[in-house]
Design a protein around this motif. Structure first.
Motif, PDB file in Angstrom:
ATOM      1  N   GLU A  47       0.845  -1.194   0.000  1.00  0.00           N
ATOM      2  CA  GLU A  47       0.000   0.000   0.000  1.00  0.00           C
ATOM      3  C   GLU A  47       0.881   1.245   0.000  1.00  0.00           C
ATOM      4  N   ALA A  48       0.608   2.158  -0.934  1.00  0.00           N
ATOM      5  CA  ALA A  48       1.416   3.369  -1.039  1.00  0.00           C
ATOM      6  C   ALA A  48       1.132   4.360   0.084  1.00  0.00           C
ATOM      7  N   GLY A  49      -0.061   4.341   0.647  1.00  0.00           N
ATOM      8  CA  GLY A  49      -0.400   5.248   1.738  1.00  0.00           C
ATOM      9  C   GLY A  49       0.020   4.692   3.087  1.00  0.00           C
ATOM     10  N   ASP A  50      -0.411   5.376   4.131  1.00  0.00           N
ATOM     11  CA  ASP A  50      -0.091   4.971   5.498  1.00  0.00           C
ATOM     12  C   ASP A  50      -1.322   4.375   6.171  1.00  0.00           C
ATOM     13  N   ALA A  51      -1.101   3.671   7.259  1.00  0.00           N
ATOM     14  CA  ALA A  51      -2.190   3.186   8.101  1.00  0.00           C
ATOM     15  C   ALA A  51      -2.464   4.257   9.153  1.00  0.00           C
ATOM     16  N   ARG A  52      -3.559   4.992   8.966  1.00  0.00           N
ATOM     17  CA  ARG A  52      -3.823   6.145   9.834  1.00  0.00           C
ATOM     18  C   ARG A  52      -5.241   6.075  10.401  1.00  0.00           C
ATOM     19  N   ASP A  53      -5.346   6.328  11.684  1.00  0.00           N
ATOM     20  CA  ASP A  53      -6.638   6.483  12.349  1.00  0.00           C
ATOM     21  C   ASP A  53      -6.623   7.703  13.262  1.00  0.00           C
ATOM     22  N   ASP A  54      -5.584   8.528  13.147  1.00  0.00           N
ATOM     23  CA  ASP A  54      -5.355   9.570  14.136  1.00  0.00           C
ATOM     24  C   ASP A  54      -5.866  10.941  13.708  1.00  0.00           C
ATOM     25  N   ALA A  55      -6.543  11.044  12.566  1.00  0.00           N
ATOM     26  CA  ALA A  55      -7.051  12.338  12.105  1.00  0.00           C
ATOM     27  C   ALA A  55      -8.569  12.366  12.223  1.00  0.00           C
ATOM     28  N   LEU A  68     -10.498  15.893   1.353  1.00  0.00           N
ATOM     29  CA  LEU A  68     -10.315  16.184  -0.062  1.00  0.00           C
ATOM     30  C   LEU A  68      -9.183  17.198  -0.233  1.00  0.00           C
ATOM     31  N   GLY A  69      -8.176  16.824  -1.003  1.00  0.00           N
ATOM     32  CA  GLY A  69      -7.021  17.690  -1.191  1.00  0.00           C
ATOM     33  C   GLY A  69      -6.032  17.658  -0.045  1.00  0.00           C
ATOM     34  N   SER A  70      -6.222  16.748   0.910  1.00  0.00           N
ATOM     35  CA  SER A  70      -5.352  16.669   2.085  1.00  0.00           C
ATOM     36  C   SER A  70      -4.218  15.673   1.819  1.00  0.00           C
ATOM     37  N   VAL A  71      -3.434  15.400   2.861  1.00  0.00           N
ATOM     38  CA  VAL A  71      -2.347  14.423   2.745  1.00  0.00           C
ATOM     39  C   VAL A  71      -2.893  13.011   2.547  1.00  0.00           C
ATOM     40  N   PHE A  72      -4.192  12.815   2.753  1.00  0.00           N
ATOM     41  CA  PHE A  72      -4.803  11.498   2.580  1.00  0.00           C
ATOM     42  C   PHE A  72      -5.379  11.305   1.182  1.00  0.00           C
TER      43      PHE A  72
END
Length: 539
Positions: A47-55, A68-72
Motif C-alpha cells: 500500500e502506497a499510503g499509510d495506516a492512519r486512524d489519528d485524524a 479532499l485535497g489533504s495528505v490522505f
C-alpha cells in the motif's frame, strides 16, 4: 498480520509469497484478509499510503470533506472537456489504508439489482444479482440483523443515519410530499423513494475495510502489510506475472509470488500499472516507448463517472444546527422519465452550501445555506485514462467526458427540474429563506449552460479494466487478466458498467467475490496435485 514500518529491511520483502495484493483499499483489504483467513497461504499487501486512524477527518463522518485535497488524497484531477466548461476538476482518491473508502462520504448503498443482472447478461457468468447478493451480505453487519437481503455479523458495520439534520429530514419529507414512497432501508433490490442513508459507521465513527478486515488480523503471520510502498510495475516472465517491483524510502525492490498477483489499486492505478508493465493498448505503449507484453486495447478505456449537479443552493430561515451524520443523512432515488424500468437519478442534501466553483463565484453562498444535489446514476458518456509518461510517477490524462452524450444531458436536465420541484414542497419551504441558485425558471438553452457550469464528478470512477470477453475486455468473469497468467484485478475498475448508486459497497463486494474465486482456484489446484501424486506412474 505484521505491519512493516520505515525500518523494514530489504530481506523482509525478498521472500516469496503465495499472493501479492497491490493496494489496501476498499477491495484490496477484503481480498487479502479473506485469503489469509480461508487458506493456509502467505499474503503480502503493498500500500502506497499509510495506516492512519489519528485524524478527525478520517474518523468523524461529518468531517469527511476535509480529506479532499489533504495528505490522505492522491489529488488526481479530471481533464477539462467542453461539456463541463473546460474546467479541471478534482478527483480525490484515498492515499491511506482503506483507500477511497477511508476518505469518502461513507454512503453504503448497492444500487439496483438490474446493475448486476446487466453484467451477467453481457457474458459475465456469476455476476447476476442473485449470485452477488450473498457476497454483499457476507460483508455486512446490518444494525437490524439478517434479512433476506441484508447480512449481519460481517466485517462492515452498517447503520442508518440517526437524529436527522433538518436539511436531511426535509429532503425525505419533501420527497414524500411529492409522491415518493418512504424507504426504511435503501438497500432493496429495486430502490425507489426516499429514506435515511445507510452508512458504514460503528459507534458514530467511520468503519471501513481497514477496520473491519485487515486491522483485526494484526499479529497473524500469514499476512504482511507494507505501507509507503509505491508499486512501479509488474514483473512478467513470458506470459506469467511472477511478482512486482516497488519503491519505498527511495529504494527500488522486487518481491516474487509462487501464486497470484492481485491488482486492487483502483480505477486509476490498476490500469496505470498494467500499462507501465506493457499490458495495454499496443499503440499507446509504443508512443511511450514501453515494450508491449500483451496488446489489450481496453486498458484505460470505458471510464465512467456519475455527474452531480452542485448548484441548487438555498439560504435557511434560521440558524442551522451543527452538522451531523455524513453531512447528508438522507437520500432518494427516482426516474428521470416515467417509462424507465428503474431509477436513474439519486438525490442527496448537503448541510453545507456545496456548489461548483463557477456557481460559488457567481453567487457567494452565505454560511447558513445548504444544497440539494441531483446525480445521474445511469450514464451513457464514456471516457478514458492515458499515460503521459513512462515514469511510474508521471502525469496522467484522466478524461471522464462528463455530459458528452445528449441522453445524459436530457436526464440530468430532468433531475434539475425535479430538484426545484422538491425544493418547492412545503417541508423545504418551511426552512428556506431564499433561493441562492439557480435562477428559475430556465429555458432549454439556459438549463444546458447551467448544467455545464454546475456539474461536478461524484468521485465514482469505474470501468477502466472492464470485465468481459469482447475485444475491449481486460479481465474475464473470474477477474483474470486476458493473456497473462497469475494476474487478477479486483476493484471498481472491473465494472463493465457503473452501478446506479455510490460505488464503495459494490467495490467491497467485488473484493469478496475475488477472494472466493482465488480460494476456489487454489483448492482446485491442490486437489489436482493430490490426485496426480496419488496416481501410479507408468514406465
Amino acid at each position: 498480520m505484521s505491519l512493516l514500518d520505515e525500518n523494514m529491511n530489504q530481506g523482509e520483502t525478498m521472500q516469496e509469497y503465495d499472493y501479492i495484493v497491490v493496494g489496501a483499499g476498499s477491495a484490496g483489504c477484503v481480498v487479502a484478509a479473506r485469503l489469509a483467513q480461508r487458506i493456509d497461504a502467505r499474503v503480502l499487501v503493498l500500500e502506497a499510503g499509510d495506516a492512519r486512524d489519528d485524524a478527525a477527518s478520517l474518523t468523524h463522518p461529518e468531517q469527511w470533506v476535509a480529506n479532499l485535497g489533504s495528505v490522505f488524497d492522491w489529488d488526481y484531477s479530471y481533464a477539462p472537456n467542453p461539456h463541463t466548461g473546460n474546467r479541471t476538476m478534482p478527483m480525490p482518491r484515498g492515499k491511506v489504508v482503506g483507500g477511497s473508502g477511508a476518505i469518502n462520504a461513507l454512503v453504503w448503498v448497492r444500487g439496483h439489482s438490474a446493475d448486476y443482472d446487466g453484467w451477467a447478461a453481457a457474458g459475465n457468468h456469476g455476476w447476476d444479482y442473485a449470485s452477488v447478493l450473498p457476497h454483499f451480505k457476507q460483508a455486512e453487519d446490518w444494525e437490524d440483523g439478517p434479512t433476506r437481503f441484508r447480512g449481519a455479523g460481517g466485517p462492515i458495520r452498517v447503520e442508518r443515519a440517526k437524529n436527522l439534520h433538518p436539511v436531511a429530514q426535509a429532503l425525505i419529507n419533501s420527497a414524500v410530499s411529492y409522491g415518493m414512497p418512504y424507504l426504511d432501508d435503501i438497500n432493496t433490490p429495486d430502490p425507489i423513494g426516499a429514506g435515511p442513508v445507510s452508512m458504514n459507521v460503528r459507534d458514530g465513527k467511520r468503519w471501513n475495510t481497514w477496520h473491519g478486515y485487515l486491522k483485526p488480523l494484526l499479529g497473524d503471520d500469514r499476512l504482511t502489510l507494507v505501507t509507503g510502498a509505491h508499486v512501479r510495475k509488474l514483473i512478467v516472465s513470458g506470459s506469467r506475472c511472477t511478482g512486482v517491483e516497488f519503491e519505498r524510502d527511495g529504494q527500488v525492490r522486487q518481491v516474487r509470488t509462487r501464486g497470484e498477483v492481485v491488482l486492487s489499486a483502483g480505477a486509476v492505478d490498476s490500469p496505470r500499472l498494467l500499462m507501465l508493465s506493457g499490458i495495454g493498448p499496443a499503440r499507446e505503449l509504443r508512443r511511450l516507448g514501453i515494450e508491449t507484453v500483451t496488446d489489450l486495447p481496453g486498458v484505460g478505456q470505458n471510464l465512467q463517472e456519475h455527474p452531480l449537479v452542485a448548484g441548487l443552493c438555498f439560504e435557511s430561515r434560521q440558524t442551522l444546527p451543527p452538522f451531523n451524520n455524513n453531512l447528508e443523512g438522507s437520500i432518494f432515488f427516482w426516474k428521470s422519465a416515467a417509462g424507465l424500468p428503474s431509477a436513474d437519478l439519486m438525490f442527496v442534501a448537503m448541510q453545507i452550501p456545496y456548489v461548483s466553483p463557477v456557481i460559488d463565484r457567481a453567487c457567494s453562498p452565505p454560511p447558513n445555506a445548504f444544497s440539494v444535489l441531483p446525480g445521474l446514476m445511469r450514464v451513457e458518456s464514456r471516457g478514458h485514462l492515458r499515460l503521459l509518461s513512462p515514469d511510474p510517477h508521471g502525469n496522467l490524462e484522466i478524461q471522464p467526458n462528463l455530459l458528452s452524450e445528449q441522453a445524459d444531458i436530457e436526464a440530468l436536465s430532468a433531475g434539475l427540474e425535479l430538484g426545484m420541484e422538491i425544493a418547492a414542497q412545503p417541508p423545504y419551504q418551511d426552512i428556506i429563506q431564499r433561493r441562492i441558485a439557480p435562477n428559475w425558471p430556465m429555458n432549454r438553452r439556459q438549463r444546458r449552460a447551467f448544467l455545464r457550469d454546475a456539474s461536478v464528478p461524484y468521485q465514482h470512477a469505474v470501468g477502466t479494466c472492464a470485465m468481459g470477453s469482447g475485444p475491449e475486455a481486460v479481465v474475464d468473469s473470474r477477474l483474470r487478466v486476458h493473456g497473462i497468467d497469475g494476474l487478477h484485478v479486483a476493484d471498481a475498475s472491473i465494472m463493465p458498467s457503473i452501478t446506479s448508486a455510490n460505488t464503495n459497497a459494490p467495490s467491497v463486494m467485488i473484493g469478496e467475490v475475488a477472494a472466493g474465486l482465488l480460494a476456489d482456484e487454489r483448492d482446485t489446484h491442490v486437489r489436482h496435485r493430490a490426485r496426480s501424486l496419488a496416481e501410479p506412474s507408468h514406465i
